[in-house]
Design an enzyme around this catalytic site. Sequence first.
Site, PDB file in Angstrom:
ATOM      1  N   GLU A 107     -48.999  69.610   5.622  1.00  0.00           N
ATOM      2  CA  GLU A 107     -50.149  70.748   6.168  1.00  0.00           C
ATOM      3  C   GLU A 107     -50.726  70.403   7.548  1.00  0.00           C
ATOM      4  OE1 GLU A 107     -52.151  72.034   2.961  1.00  0.00           O
ATOM      5  OE2 GLU A 107     -53.985  72.440   4.472  1.00  0.00           O
ATOM      6  N   ASP A 160     -51.077  69.605   1.578  1.00  0.00           N
ATOM      7  CA  ASP A 160     -51.888  69.061   0.584  1.00  0.00           C
ATOM      8  C   ASP A 160     -52.054  69.774  -0.854  1.00  0.00           C
ATOM      9  OD1 ASP A 160     -53.282  67.611   1.695  1.00  0.00           O
ATOM     10  OD2 ASP A 160     -54.837  69.267   2.737  1.00  0.00           O
ATOM     11  N   TYR A 193     -57.966  63.343  -1.488  1.00  0.00           N
ATOM     12  CA  TYR A 193     -58.444  64.042  -1.408  1.00  0.00           C
ATOM     13  C   TYR A 193     -59.746  65.118  -1.418  1.00  0.00           C
ATOM     14  CZ  TYR A 193     -56.699  68.921  -0.548  1.00  0.00           C
ATOM     15  OH  TYR A 193     -56.688  70.699  -0.179  1.00  0.00           O
TER      16      TYR A 193
END
Lengths: 697, 76
Positions: A10, A111, A322
């Site tokens: 990403e 992600d 995350y």
Amino acid sequence: MKERTLVVCEKPTAARRIAHALDDRGAPETYDEGGVPIFIAKRAEDELVVVSALGHLFSIAQDGGKWTYPVYDYSWVPAHEADKRQARTKRFIQAIERASEGTTRYVSACDLDMEGSLIAYMVLLNVCGEDSLDEAKRMRYSTLTERDLVKAWNEMAPNLDYPQIEAGRTRHEVDWLFGINLTRALSLSLKNASGTFKTLSIGRVQGPTLNFVKEREVEIQGHVPIPFWVIKAETTIEGGRIPLDYAKARIDKKSEARDIVSACRGKEGVISTVSTRRVEQSPPTPFNLGDLQREAYSKFRYNPRTTLNAAERLYLGAYISYPRTSSQRIPPSIDVRGILEGLRRRKGYARLVTSLLKESKLTPVQGAKDDPAHPAIHPTGAVPGKLTGVDARIYDLVCRRFMASLGGPAVRDNVSAKVIVDGEDEVHAFFLKGAKLVEEGWIKFYQPYVKEKDFEIPRLSEGQRVPIAKLRYLERYTKPPARFNPGSLLRLMEEEGLGTKATRTDIVDTLFKRGYVKDSATEITDLGFTIVENLERYAPDILSVEMTRSLEGDMGRIQSGEFSREDAIEKTVEVLESTLSGFKAHEASIGSEISGAVTREEERSSYLGRCPRCGDGHLRIIVNKKTGKRFAGCSNYFKGTCTTSYPLPQRGRINPTGRACGECGAPIIRVTSKGRRPWELCIDINCPSKRGGSNDE
Amino acid sequence: MSRCCPLCWRLNEEGSEYCRYHSDARQSLHKAFSLWRDALEIGWEDYLVAVSARQESGRWVCEVAHHLLEKGKNGA
């Protein structure tokens, strides 16, 4: 035979970490492709070409046509074609195109959420071709540590997560349709009415959110305070002063409060009952994103965007998991002991971690909220070098919260004693309260973020006589509800099911950016208020929580395969058709009301206060058309009766405070510059308050 | 014919001399008066002065209180 696999990440930082983790020697080759880093990792016999996107490389654009509404025809195009500000994305698309030559297998390593899945899907579909999707697999990880990334590689899902992709794509398309049509409707109404162009955005989540702020403002501005009285006293026991509260917390008549005080004055009290209640306070749950943003606001006054940015930097550094997660749970698969071993190496945590590691069982307290893709935010155990500023504070908050979630309950003894005072006509009761921390439990891990509430009192016995001192009645007034702060607004959005963990922060940011709300107290502006009033009248659906919630429900059903993207788009177009037709019919009056609000807002933001020299003129911020410099000038200049002017700071945003300087009477302004704490100053450079400079004299 | 609220730019609510927000503020002022009267043994005008001086009072409430005082109305 050697295979070439394209691994789509990403962001460049994530690509670097993934390439290093997957390369057998931990040192992938790196080359530059038009300013975009490409990594070649060797893994067994295979060659991995690790490339990076820059967030979304493809976005939605209108198919031809003019800048008008309604618009229902659109396509996915390279982001730089849809928005000139996205020019950098062009180089990334070209770099991926070149790097993907000769690749036969594909992996999405973005992600693990709706946005990440969509980013990789769009890259593969539009850059590598539709056939690449048949060969594409999905890495699933929650931290960027080598251990998790290798595990994610070895246990890759055999296909892309199509339900997530479909839901993500639908969300983008639905939001685009609402956003483009309503924003154009509002902006064009203003332009057609006044000739002024200003972007006035509104969307299906922004509308109800702004409406919450407006409804709160209506309550505040319509509030009539009601008087009431509270009775306070003190007693002295063993030399210590202890506050006493009258049994009736609120007295509605002044005469009644006065009578109670005169009846009890000079009297002694007798303790009639003493009760002790042991209370256990469970450890806090580990953070999800909303909890972290609220806590960071409460402890450091960081707005949600600042906290999210810091959390993302810490995630990309592989220091925390995350952050865009709804979960308040740490699953058993996470090696809690291993993380603590890592944290022990950090100065400041060693003693706390050692005490935790002595426990035979380490089970974090689990919250009610869960997220199928990610656990609660937790440290990875990787110890950062030197962290400073926001990053250091957010990291400390996450680590201490994680440790606290592993601690035992805090135990308190709450003591309450009833003190009876025999008045002339009746008996009056007061309460004396104290608390003692018996077991610290999780609190020691979460210092300094827990406020000490304990107030220890001496041992009391029934029948004990105590003096009543400092007896008084205090006048109080009911207060209006508090304005939302960015944290409480996020909580409300979460509770009402508005937006997602990934989009809420942006929505709140947009309200500020468009000038609909101002200040950290999220006060609605005239412009924001007028927009809501007009939508209430002509497009009430856009302010409706139910409509947005129903669309969110549809997205959920798309993920579980019960609803289709086509149905969701059709439903959106139906809502928009009825809304926009009502809007168009009243465009002139909407535009004229908004134009009035824009003018009032501009006048208000440039008005500094009364001129201290002539007394009847008004000082305003004026921009010199030739030089572009700003200064404060008196409105009587044009009448030729006053020439007062003051230079103003040329950088930063100037906000009038509405106050005048106590020394010279000139207005006080607040200046806000990026990266600096706002400061207030008197605009008169010759003000006596500015002389001296040193306090040593 | 609709007219403008004397205290802001909005149109008057039907049958009221104020817009919907100032009209609601006026109603709230009337409703709260009995509580103030019982609590402080206070008259209507003193009540309006006291309310408009309180920082807890809303802006629309203060504006209506001032307006009523100026007009010398006795709405109680």
